[in-house]
Write an enzyme that holds these catalytic residues in place. Structure first.
Site, short mmCIF file in Angstrom:
data_model
loop_
_atom_site.label_atom_id
_atom_site.label_comp_id
_atom_site.label_asym_id
_atom_site.label_seq_id
_atom_site.Cartn_x
_atom_site.Cartn_y
_atom_site.Cartn_z
N HIS A 22 0.82 -1.21 0.00
CA HIS A 22 0.00 0.00 0.00
C HIS A 22 0.86 1.26 0.00
CE1 HIS A 22 -2.89 2.77 2.33
NE2 HIS A 22 -3.44 2.58 1.13
N GLU A 49 0.51 -0.59 -4.70
CA GLU A 49 -0.56 0.37 -4.96
C GLU A 49 0.03 1.75 -4.77
OE1 GLU A 49 -4.04 2.93 -3.33
OE2 GLU A 49 -2.04 2.53 -2.51
N ASP A 51 -0.92 6.19 -5.24
CA ASP A 51 -1.95 7.21 -5.46
C ASP A 51 -1.40 8.25 -6.42
OD1 ASP A 51 -3.76 6.25 -3.28
OD2 ASP A 51 -2.03 6.80 -2.06
N HIS A 64 -0.89 11.18 -1.97
CA HIS A 64 -2.19 10.76 -1.44
C HIS A 64 -3.08 11.95 -1.09
CE1 HIS A 64 -5.07 9.56 1.69
NE2 HIS A 64 -5.10 8.40 1.06
N GLU A 124 -3.99 3.94 -8.23
CA GLU A 124 -5.23 4.59 -7.77
C GLU A 124 -5.26 6.01 -8.31
OE1 GLU A 124 -6.18 4.88 -3.52
OE2 GLU A 124 -7.71 6.36 -4.08
#
Ligand code: G3P
Ligand code: MG
Length: 256
Positions: A22, A49, A51, A64, A124
């Site tokens: 993450h 993952e 952002d 993020h 993302e």
């Protein structure tokens, strides 16, 4: 165009792993930096993952928050700062002195590193409000340019329906995942409408019953952010395909 897109998306393989790091391996290195990607790799994790949002001059970067303060030495809104200004910031020292000087990476830099490490990515799309389409377009363009052979190793996701729709239009071949906290009431329609391949849910906000109904439908479920080994084992046993974790090495070990 959309109908053709659905066909292409359905044809693309998707090799999802049991564990995804993450924001990179964000328990050990500053989130959404190249250091966090390298750390995930070092700890044996192949998927990360990240952002992605846009600078004022519309360059996709790894970030993020909508504001700079928590993860960089800067202040104010990300959307008001140009890349040049953001690049001058330190995105590492908040996590530890050893990360001092770690910059905010561009999405392109992250893709180049991921490719060189033979890693895979869940991107993302995390637009600042009002930039949903533009953010998706820039993400897709960067992927098309930097990773044209993406094949089963790239998965887009977003909480922003408009971003998923925009990605579906401009890059129908890239698999998409619907991202939500709790299971949306209209999840079946949304998944069908957006031709999403996966559903990503907060493990704190979803019941076993809800998980079971999605899994029974054949849609792979990814749960975030799972850091507790016992919870990881439980979700895995329920049939959750991938666990997105800040401690991907510990979660992977728990699943052995
Ligand atoms: O993509 C899963 C997860 O990252 C979504 O929440 O806030 O950590 O980006 P957040
Ligand atoms: Mg995220």
């Amino acid at each position: 165009m959309v109908a053709a897109g659905l066909g292409e998306a359905a044809a693309m393989p998707l090799h999802l792993p049991p564990v995804i790091a993450h924001r990179g391996a964000s328990a050990y290195a500053p989130e959404n930096t190249l250091a966090a990607i390298r750390e995930a790799h070092r700890r044996g994790c192949r998927w990360v993952e990240i952002d992605v949002k846009l600078t004022a001059d519309a360059v996709p970067i790894l970030m993020h928050d909508d504001r700079l303060g928590r993860t960089t030495t800067g202040r104010g809104a990300v959307r008001r700062r140009r890349l040049e200004e953001i690049r001058a910031l330190d995105a590492g020292s908040w996590k530890g002195r050893q990360f001092t000087g770690e910059p905010v990476p561009t999405f392109t830099e992250a893709l180049e590193l991921l490719r060189s490490l033979k890693m895979a990515v869940n991107v993302e799309i995390k637009p600042c409000r009002g930039r949903e389409l533009e953010t998706a377009w820039q993400v897709c363009q960067a992927l098309n340019e930097c990773w044209p052979e993406a094949d089963g190793n790239v998965l887009l996701s977003s909480f922003a329906i408009e971003s998923l729709r925009a990605a579906q239009e401009v890059a129908p071949h890239l698999p998409r995942g619907l991202l939500a906290e709790a299971l949306p009431r209209r999840w079946r329609e949304l998944i069908e409408e957006l031709a999403c391949r996966t559903l990503h849910l907060s493990h704190r906000r979803v019941s076993e019953r809800a998980l079971a109904s999605v899994i029974a439908s054949g849609t792979p479920v990814l749960c975030y952010t799972v850091n507790d080994p016992a919870r990881a084992r439980q979700l895995h046993a329920l049939g959750v395909t991938s666990l997105i974790s800040d401690v991907p090495d510990l979660v992977a070990a728990a699943l052995q």
